[in-house]
Design a protein around this motif. Structure first.
Motif: not given
Length: 192
Positions: A3, A6-11, A13-15, A17
């Motif tokens: 988890k 995944n949270a680090q990956k999402d963060e 990806q957001q950065k 973008e």
């Protein structure tokens, strides 16, 4: 742990973008290269300026544009120094600025920023041309005034012509005054 990953990956990806959104809205071209010259990121302005596509990501930039001046500033940036060069491309003038991104003392990446300075170059050329024209325009009446006054003072001009020559000198002084007023008006306009 999964988890958190995944949270680090999402963060991340957001950065990424957010970074892409910010850089793609800029007029300046921005290219991030790794230390071997492979493109890590490129914004839309840079692709337009260089005439390449985002297909270049992950590949050596020089495969797509091997202009000598770009090679030169990238080589300098690889040594840890900042480098700039004005390059003319497609009828426009661009200032290429390459800066090393350091990790401790080693170069880990290079940021290449491209500014379109065409309008600045045109303005500078117009300013040089204006200065040359004004210098010429000021020189002519000054020589006329000087010649007439010297002629009157050294006695080569007969006394009956003094009034006529002084009228010409007066007109030339008025002409000089108008030119100086115009130059001051232009300076005020440029100053806003």
């Amino acid at each position: 742990q999964q988890k958190r990953l995944n949270a680090q990956k999402d963060e991340l990806q957001q950065k990424q973008e957010e970074f892409n959104t910010a850089t793609n809205s800029m007029n300046e071209g921005i290219i991030l290269l790794n230390k071997t010259g492979a493109v890590l990121s490129i914004n839309q302005s840079a692709t337009k300026i260089l005439g390449i596509s985002t297909y270049c990501i992950g590949k050596d930039l020089l495969l797509f544009n091997n202009t000598f001046e770009i090679q030169e500033i990238l080589r300098i940036a690889e040594t840890g120094e900042h480098a700039e060069k004005i390059i003319q491309m497609n009828g426009r003038h661009y200032q290429f600025s390459a800066g090393p991104i350091l990790s401790d003392t080693d170069v880990s990446a290079i940021a290449l920023i491209i500014f379109d300075i065409t309008e600045m170059e045109r303005a500078e050329e117009a300013r040089r041309e204006f200065t040359a024209n004004v210098s010429h325009e000021l020189k002519t009446p000054m020589m006329t005034i000087g010649g007439f006054i010297d002629g009157i003072l050294d006695g080569t001009v007969p006394e009956e012509k003094h009034k006529q020559y002084l009228e010409i000198v007066s007109e030339e002084v008025k002409r000089l005054s108008r030119m100086v007023k115009s130059m001051l008006s232009i300076a005020r306009i440029e100053a806003g």
